[in-house]
Motif scaffolding. Structure first.
Motif, PDB file in Angstrom:
ATOM      1  N   LEU A 140       3.225  -4.013   0.502  1.00  0.00           N
ATOM      2  CA  LEU A 140       2.708  -2.605   0.079  1.00  0.00           C
ATOM      3  C   LEU A 140       1.226  -2.390   0.161  1.00  0.00           C
ATOM      4  O   LEU A 140       0.897  -1.177   0.112  1.00  0.00           O
ATOM      5  CB  LEU A 140       3.185  -2.724  -1.506  1.00  0.00           C
ATOM      6  CG  LEU A 140       4.797  -2.437  -1.994  1.00  0.00           C
ATOM      7  CD1 LEU A 140       4.698  -2.654  -3.397  1.00  0.00           C
ATOM      8  CD2 LEU A 140       4.936  -1.128  -1.520  1.00  0.00           C
ATOM      9  N   ARG A 187       0.015  -0.397   3.987  1.00  0.00           N
ATOM     10  CA  ARG A 187       0.464   0.970   4.512  1.00  0.00           C
ATOM     11  C   ARG A 187      -0.604   1.583   5.464  1.00  0.00           C
ATOM     12  O   ARG A 187      -1.822   1.301   5.513  1.00  0.00           O
ATOM     13  CB  ARG A 187       0.254   1.621   3.178  1.00  0.00           C
ATOM     14  CG  ARG A 187       1.769   1.552   2.574  1.00  0.00           C
ATOM     15  CD  ARG A 187       1.800   2.360   1.288  1.00  0.00           C
ATOM     16  NE  ARG A 187       0.815   1.766   0.335  1.00  0.00           N
ATOM     17  CZ  ARG A 187       0.777   2.302  -1.053  1.00  0.00           C
ATOM     18  NH1 ARG A 187       1.899   2.830  -1.470  1.00  0.00           N
ATOM     19  NH2 ARG A 187      -0.125   1.642  -1.666  1.00  0.00           N
ATOM     20  N   GLU A 188       0.060   2.291   6.305  1.00  0.00           N
ATOM     21  CA  GLU A 188      -0.742   3.097   7.363  1.00  0.00           C
ATOM     22  C   GLU A 188      -1.737   4.110   6.599  1.00  0.00           C
ATOM     23  O   GLU A 188      -2.759   4.354   6.925  1.00  0.00           O
ATOM     24  CB  GLU A 188       0.157   3.810   8.191  1.00  0.00           C
ATOM     25  CG  GLU A 188       0.679   2.543   9.210  1.00  0.00           C
ATOM     26  CD  GLU A 188      -0.110   2.368  10.629  1.00  0.00           C
ATOM     27  OE1 GLU A 188      -0.347   3.641  11.361  1.00  0.00           O
ATOM     28  OE2 GLU A 188      -0.294   1.455  10.892  1.00  0.00           O
TER      29      GLU A 188
END
Ligand code: THU
Length: 144
Positions: A139, A142-143
């Motif tokens: 989590l 993330r991008e």
């Protein structure tokens, strides 16, 4: 019960899992499972499967032990090993949901000892039984 080749402490953990197995509430499957979770203070948290007439609310033995330990005050990462036992032909294989919960609450290298009533056993680790798991760290990466 002798678990040939298994250390004394893991054999004791397996015996505790067997005790928990006798407490399973399984009116639908009649398939009993027991789990014993060792914590960093040397305490053992027991779990059994608890079934439900609606089926899906059923809780597996492994998750019962983990959730009971957390409710009792232990925190994620404070666990040393878990033993699981069922009346299976070979050592019992924890379900996918329990593997995911183990990944969430236990260290990747924590031993998972799986056995059956005939004394067969095998040992792996949390990451060993769920390679490539989606983890809390996933989590963070993330991008956007
Ligand atoms: N079960 C467990 O408690 N742990 C496992 O590792 C496998 C499956 C339970 C869920 C259900 O109550 C019964 O076994 C049959 O699937």
């Amino acid at each position: 019960m002798a678990y040939e080749g298994l250390s004394e402490s893991y054999s004791a953990l397996m015996d505790a899992a067997k005790e928990a197995m006798s407490r399973a509430y399984v009116p639908y499957s009649n398939f009993r499972v027991g789990a014993a979770l060792l914590d960093d203070a040397g305490h053992i948290h027991l779990g059994c499967n608890i079934e439900n007439a609606a089926y899906s609310p059923t809780n597996c033995a492994e998750r019962t032990a983990l959730f009971s330990a957390i409710a009792g005050g232990k925190r994620p990462g404070q666990f040393k090993a878990i033993a699981v036992i069922g009346d299976t032909e070979g050592p019992i294989a924890p379900c996918g949901v329990c593997r995911q919960v183990l990944v969430e609450l236990c260290a990747p290298d924590m031993p998972v000892i799986m056995g059956n009533l005939s004394g067969l056993w095998t040992i792996s680790t949390v990451s060993g039984i769920l390679p490539g798991a989606f983890t809390p760290a996933s989590l963070e990466n993330r991008e956007r």
